[in-house]
Motif scaffolding. Sequence first.
Motif, PDB file in Angstrom:
ATOM      1  N   LYS A  22      17.384 -11.949  -7.349  1.00  0.00           N
ATOM      2  CA  LYS A  22      16.563 -12.021  -6.134  1.00  0.00           C
ATOM      3  C   LYS A  22      17.192 -11.202  -5.023  1.00  0.00           C
ATOM      4  O   LYS A  22      18.415 -11.224  -4.844  1.00  0.00           O
ATOM      5  CB  LYS A  22      16.469 -13.473  -5.628  1.00  0.00           C
TER       6      LYS A  22
ATOM      7  N   ASP B 175       9.254  -7.532 -12.222  1.00  0.00           N
ATOM      8  CA  ASP B 175       8.175  -7.604 -11.233  1.00  0.00           C
ATOM      9  C   ASP B 175       8.771  -7.601  -9.828  1.00  0.00           C
ATOM     10  O   ASP B 175       9.505  -8.526  -9.455  1.00  0.00           O
ATOM     11  CB  ASP B 175       7.380  -8.892 -11.488  1.00  0.00           C
TER      12      ASP B 175
ATOM     13  N   ASP C 250       8.587 -10.607  -7.637  1.00  0.00           N
ATOM     14  CA  ASP C 250       9.577 -11.664  -7.853  1.00  0.00           C
ATOM     15  C   ASP C 250      10.943 -11.279  -7.312  1.00  0.00           C
ATOM     16  O   ASP C 250      11.719 -12.117  -6.887  1.00  0.00           O
ATOM     17  CB  ASP C 250       9.744 -11.951  -9.358  1.00  0.00           C
TER      18      ASP C 250
END
Length: 295
Positions: free
Chosen positions: A234, A266, A269
């Motif tokens: 992340k 993605d 995300d």
Amino acid sequence: MEAKVMTMTRLGSIEAGGTKFVLAVADENFKILASERIPTTTPAESLGACIDFFNANPVEALGIGSFGPIGIRQGAEDYGHVLKTPKPGWEGADIVGTLTEALHVPIAFTTDVNASAYGEYSVGAGKDAHSLVYFTIGTGIGGGAIQDGHFIGGRAHAEMGHTVVLPHPDDHFEGVCPFHGNRCFEGMAAGPSIEARTGQPGETLSRDEPVFDYISYYAAQLAYNTYLNLAPEKIVFGGSVLSEAELPKVRHYFEQLNQGYVDPGDLNDLIVLSGVPNNGSATVGDFAMAAALLA
Ligand code: ZN
């Protein structure tokens, strides 16, 4: 019914900022039980007010996210101290030593941005990830990286906001960083750069202004460099400058920089906004760091 003896854990937080300290106590679910704001004056006064607050509201462990630069290398002589700072009276102030001596509780001590990163990692946008890099873009730019619950960095805390930026071809702004001019992210993308370009604070401007396109371009570079360097699960943006409106542009520029070289999965995300209340507030991270000391 069998009675279950519940002992309530009380966790403490100090968000030590350059203009104010935010003190808080929470239960083990991070529900706030007491809080207070005090102005940042002298170390004796501000730390004295912290001691008074936590004497009145005792905790079992304390997390501190502090303005910097600070010593964060455990065991080093300057651990827990404020390092070289222009802030009058604070250079050399022993935050952890002073509070440990007065409160006798375990203390987790890191930068304000690392504390925010830990909040995202624990309960925010990265709560299901093992690795995360958090950036705040506000009056300055800072970044913190976490891998499996540990901050990355050893000798000192990272200074990701001052890494080298590639200016947008149409952006001829000279930058506001006194050290790096138009060659660092903080100088080109922090809140003061928006006001210096347009004469208006960012929050009063339309999101269609070209300056937000530049900021998105710079946020994409931050994210892309970070992905190439650390490949975290992340990349989280907090602070007041980036909003939901810029995220598609940030992802678009990320793709443009990447040219298909790596597969980051993605991007919806990967590149996200802060998931804790108050847009990246360090308080939740402080509580989570305090809880980790007791685990
Ligand atoms: Zn700089």
